[in-house]
Design a protein around this motif. Structure first.
Motif, PDB file in Angstrom:
ATOM      1  N   THR A  23      81.343  56.327  24.673  1.00  0.00           N
ATOM      2  CA  THR A  23      81.442  57.332  25.731  1.00  0.00           C
ATOM      3  C   THR A  23      80.262  58.295  25.652  1.00  0.00           C
ATOM      4  N   GLY A  24      80.094  58.908  24.495  1.00  0.00           N
ATOM      5  CA  GLY A  24      78.969  59.826  24.330  1.00  0.00           C
ATOM      6  C   GLY A  24      77.631  59.120  24.334  1.00  0.00           C
ATOM      7  N   GLY A  25      77.592  57.952  23.688  1.00  0.00           N
ATOM      8  CA  GLY A  25      76.331  57.232  23.539  1.00  0.00           C
ATOM      9  C   GLY A  25      75.716  56.821  24.852  1.00  0.00           C
ATOM     10  N   TYR A  26      76.524  56.243  25.735  1.00  0.00           N
ATOM     11  CA  TYR A  26      75.960  55.764  26.999  1.00  0.00           C
ATOM     12  C   TYR A  26      75.710  56.897  27.991  1.00  0.00           C
ATOM     13  N   LEU A  27      76.459  57.983  27.867  1.00  0.00           N
ATOM     14  CA  LEU A  27      76.127  59.142  28.701  1.00  0.00           C
ATOM     15  C   LEU A  27      74.779  59.720  28.286  1.00  0.00           C
ATOM     16  N   ILE A  28      74.536  59.768  26.979  1.00  0.00           N
ATOM     17  CA  ILE A  28      73.226  60.190  26.490  1.00  0.00           C
ATOM     18  C   ILE A  28      72.160  59.201  26.925  1.00  0.00           C
ATOM     19  N   ALA A  29      72.461  57.907  26.785  1.00  0.00           N
ATOM     20  CA  ALA A  29      71.488  56.873  27.143  1.00  0.00           C
ATOM     21  C   ALA A  29      71.133  56.915  28.614  1.00  0.00           C
ATOM     22  N   GLY A  30      72.114  57.237  29.462  1.00  0.00           N
ATOM     23  CA  GLY A  30      71.845  57.317  30.894  1.00  0.00           C
ATOM     24  C   GLY A  30      70.864  58.417  31.235  1.00  0.00           C
ATOM     25  N   ALA A  31      70.843  59.468  30.404  1.00  0.00           N
ATOM     26  CA  ALA A  31      69.900  60.569  30.648  1.00  0.00           C
ATOM     27  C   ALA A  31      68.503  60.240  30.157  1.00  0.00           C
ATOM     28  N   GLY A  32      68.379  59.252  29.270  1.00  0.00           N
ATOM     29  CA  GLY A  32      67.086  58.934  28.689  1.00  0.00           C
ATOM     30  C   GLY A  32      66.013  58.554  29.693  1.00  0.00           C
ATOM     31  N   PRO A  33      66.244  57.540  30.530  1.00  0.00           N
ATOM     32  CA  PRO A  33      65.218  57.164  31.510  1.00  0.00           C
ATOM     33  C   PRO A  33      64.857  58.302  32.458  1.00  0.00           C
ATOM     34  N   LEU A  34      65.859  59.085  32.870  1.00  0.00           N
ATOM     35  CA  LEU A  34      65.597  60.212  33.765  1.00  0.00           C
ATOM     36  C   LEU A  34      64.723  61.260  33.080  1.00  0.00           C
ATOM     37  N   MET A  35      65.032  61.570  31.828  1.00  0.00           N
ATOM     38  CA  MET A  35      64.271  62.560  31.083  1.00  0.00           C
ATOM     39  C   MET A  35      62.814  62.133  30.900  1.00  0.00           C
ATOM     40  N   ILE A  36      62.609  60.867  30.543  1.00  0.00           N
ATOM     41  CA  ILE A  36      61.245  60.358  30.356  1.00  0.00           C
ATOM     42  C   ILE A  36      60.491  60.350  31.680  1.00  0.00           C
ATOM     43  N   GLY A  37      61.176  59.969  32.757  1.00  0.00           N
ATOM     44  CA  GLY A  37      60.537  59.971  34.074  1.00  0.00           C
ATOM     45  C   GLY A  37      60.138  61.362  34.526  1.00  0.00           C
ATOM     46  N   LEU A  38      60.986  62.356  34.283  1.00  0.00           N
ATOM     47  CA  LEU A  38      60.658  63.728  34.653  1.00  0.00           C
ATOM     48  C   LEU A  38      59.475  64.256  33.848  1.00  0.00           C
ATOM     49  N   LEU A  39      59.440  63.947  32.555  1.00  0.00           N
ATOM     50  CA  LEU A  39      58.309  64.369  31.726  1.00  0.00           C
ATOM     51  C   LEU A  39      57.000  63.763  32.230  1.00  0.00           C
ATOM     52  N   HIS A  40      57.062  62.499  32.624  1.00  0.00           N
ATOM     53  CA  HIS A  40      55.872  61.840  33.171  1.00  0.00           C
ATOM     54  C   HIS A  40      55.436  62.511  34.473  1.00  0.00           C
ATOM     55  N   ALA A  41      56.413  62.856  35.320  1.00  0.00           N
ATOM     56  CA  ALA A  41      56.088  63.497  36.590  1.00  0.00           C
ATOM     57  C   ALA A  41      55.457  64.871  36.374  1.00  0.00           C
ATOM     58  N   VAL A  42      55.938  65.599  35.365  1.00  0.00           N
ATOM     59  CA  VAL A  42      55.423  66.944  35.106  1.00  0.00           C
ATOM     60  C   VAL A  42      54.042  66.903  34.462  1.00  0.00           C
ATOM     61  N   THR A  43      53.860  65.995  33.505  1.00  0.00           N
ATOM     62  CA  THR A  43      52.603  65.964  32.749  1.00  0.00           C
ATOM     63  C   THR A  43      51.555  65.044  33.360  1.00  0.00           C
ATOM     64  N   GLY A  44      51.988  64.103  34.197  1.00  0.00           N
ATOM     65  CA  GLY A  44      51.048  63.177  34.818  1.00  0.00           C
ATOM     66  C   GLY A  44      50.576  62.068  33.902  1.00  0.00           C
ATOM     67  N   GLY A  45      51.170  61.924  32.739  1.00  0.00           N
ATOM     68  CA  GLY A  45      50.784  60.861  31.808  1.00  0.00           C
ATOM     69  C   GLY A  45      51.958  60.444  30.948  1.00  0.00           C
ATOM     70  N   TRP A  46      51.698  59.511  30.034  1.00  0.00           N
ATOM     71  CA  TRP A  46      52.769  58.984  29.204  1.00  0.00           C
ATOM     72  C   TRP A  46      52.683  59.446  27.758  1.00  0.00           C
ATOM     73  N   ARG A  47      51.670  60.257  27.422  1.00  0.00           N
ATOM     74  CA  ARG A  47      51.513  60.702  26.040  1.00  0.00           C
ATOM     75  C   ARG A  47      52.688  61.597  25.610  1.00  0.00           C
ATOM     76  N   THR A  48      53.029  62.572  26.423  1.00  0.00           N
ATOM     77  CA  THR A  48      54.136  63.480  26.078  1.00  0.00           C
ATOM     78  C   THR A  48      55.480  62.755  26.001  1.00  0.00           C
ATOM     79  N   PRO A  49      55.816  61.868  26.965  1.00  0.00           N
ATOM     80  CA  PRO A  49      57.063  61.113  26.809  1.00  0.00           C
ATOM     81  C   PRO A  49      57.112  60.283  25.526  1.00  0.00           C
ATOM     82  N   LEU A  50      56.009  59.646  25.153  1.00  0.00           N
ATOM     83  CA  LEU A  50      56.000  58.861  23.917  1.00  0.00           C
ATOM     84  C   LEU A  50      56.134  59.767  22.693  1.00  0.00           C
ATOM     85  N   LEU A  51      55.523  60.933  22.739  1.00  0.00           N
ATOM     86  CA  LEU A  51      55.677  61.883  21.641  1.00  0.00           C
ATOM     87  C   LEU A  51      57.127  62.339  21.518  1.00  0.00           C
ATOM     88  N   LEU A  52      57.792  62.539  22.649  1.00  0.00           N
ATOM     89  CA  LEU A  52      59.201  62.921  22.612  1.00  0.00           C
ATOM     90  C   LEU A  52      60.046  61.836  21.949  1.00  0.00           C
TER      91      LEU A  52
END
Length: 424
Positions: free
Chosen positions: A343-372
């Motif tokens: 229950t907790g695991g997949y709710l967290i997992a569902g936020a993962g792609p969204l979080m990485i996508g938002l970081l990419h949109a804000v920073t314009g690159g993939w370095r910060t998402p990979l660092l996260l």
């Protein structure tokens, strides 16, 4: 050989077939839809937001519906609940093949609900029917899950090209229906054999929320799943940004999944033979760190890091899933721990792609998402080390203590459930 022994052996073989078919159906309905998203978008004129919702729905459903499995199984029995889950999965797959956007979304929710129930009860089924073969059968289940997902993804485009997108989606109802028909007799047999018995094991109504070990297992599974789904969603884009052609970037993800198939079998077998799983947790975390650091520092060696990442992610999820059984003294607690963790695991997992996508949109690159993702390896390793210690989850009773039990302190909790005990 006595007739009763023959019947018992046949029942175990039937249960093994049911377990294999259940595992085979726990990924195909999810991975089979992603490759044809473009066709669905064109057919139903879906917006970008609607497509994002469609891709996120299955993972969210895995979290939302996971908590329902243990109480349902306690009420109607494990085998009956698994049968119902497979029927729901079959109905969802068929529904989303109807030429309607509402059917597409509603069918996806139903399919996700069926998979969520089956996911949660898989460790309980193994613990209940094959308590002495947890490692090998968990490994077999993990391997079949990965293989089912890989085959569904590989066949999606060819099936859509030859028979249309509706057939490409609906075809996976056949193995789901076969699995439901296989589990039907197991459900009937389970009902006939259930007899109320006194239970001297921990209070079945006690909460796992008071168990530190249960929280560690749940957090480890959640962070492992977040990493996996984030990489599955964005790795092709990351590799494309590093100069690889889209077709080659997509092939990299496929290779990573193929690498995970044999590891899905090997890791649970090795894990169950170890007194503590901490060395495996450390090795997996170190391998992930090397792969992510490699993608950051030497992207020109992309294929090397993809293979290393395949070993890491292909080992992490089977290890986390195996801990659901190894940290549970009974099938009932295995189901409840699985429900809590997923229950907790997949709710967290569902936020993962969204979080990485938002970081990419804000920073314009993939370095910060990979660092996260690199930073998130620290809590993943910490919770994994806590979950890997040799102990059993002990539900907090009415006293509210919730202290977990060393393996040596609770040998009586490990006995297989009485054949007449209520499933759950």
């Amino acid at each position: 050989m006595k007739t009763s022994h023959v019947i018992h052996r046949l029942a175990r073989l039937w249960a093994l077939a049911g377990l294999m078919l259940l595992a085979l159906n726990l990924r195909a309905a999810i991975s089979g839809i992603s490759p044809i998203l473009g066709r669905l978008q064109d057919t139903f004129h879906l917006t970008g937001t609607q497509v994002s919702v469609l891709t996120t729905l299955p993972v969210l459903c895995l979290g939302v519906f996971a908590s329902l499995a243990p109480p349902i199984a306690r009420r109607i029995g494990t085998e009956t609940t698994v049968t119902a889950a497979l029927v729901i999965l079959t109905a969802g797959i068929l529904l989303r093949a109807f030429p309607s956007p509402w059917a597409l979304f509603a069918g996806t929710v139903l399919a996700g609900a069926g998979i969520a129930l089956g996911n949660v009860l898989l460790p309980a089924v193994i613990k209940r029917h094959f308590a002495t073969r947890i490692g090998s059968l968990t490994g077999l289940a993990m391997m079949l899950m990965a293989a089912g997902g890989a085959v569904a993804a590989a066949l999606a485009i060819p099936l859509a090209d030859t028979a249309g997108w509706r057939i490409a989606l609906a075809v996976w109802a056949l193995p789901a229906l076969l699995a439901a028909l296989t589990w039907g007799p197991l459900a009937v047999r389970g009902h006939r054999r259930r007899v109320p018995l006194p239970d001297t094991r921990p209070d079945p109504t006690a909460s796992l929320l008071r168990s530190p070990l249960a929280w560690a297992v749940a957090a480890f599974l959640g962070l492992v799943s977040l990493m996996f789904y984030a990489l599955m969603a964005w790795l092709p884009e990351i590799m494309h940004a590093d100069g690889y052609e889209p077709a080659e970037a997509g092939l990299m993800v496929s290779v990573m999944q193929i690498i995970s198939i044999p590891l899905g079998f090997a890791v649970p077998v090795v894990a169950t033979r170890m007194a503590t799983q901490r060395p495996l947790v450390t090795a997996v975390a170190a391998t992930k760190a090397a792969a992510l650091a490699g993608l950051l520092l030497a992207p020109e060696a992309g294929w090397v890091w993809i293979c290393v990442l395949g070993v890491a992610t292909g080992s992490a999820f089977p290890l986390a899933f195996t801990l659901l059984s190894l940290r549970s003294p009974t099938p009932q607690i295995a189901a409840r721990l699985s429900g809590m963790a997923q229950t907790g695991g997949y709710l967290i997992a569902g936020a993962g792609p969204l979080m990485i996508g938002l970081l990419h949109a804000v920073t314009g690159g993939w370095r910060t998402p990979l660092l996260l993702l690199l930073v998130l390896l620290v809590p993943e390793a910490v919770f994994g080390l806590l979950a890997g210690r040799p102990a059993y989850v002990h539900p907090g009773g009415h006293s509210g203590t919730g202290s977990d039990l060393p393996v040596q302190a609770a040998p009586h909790l490990c006995r297989p459930a009485h054949p007449g005990a209520r499933g759950g």
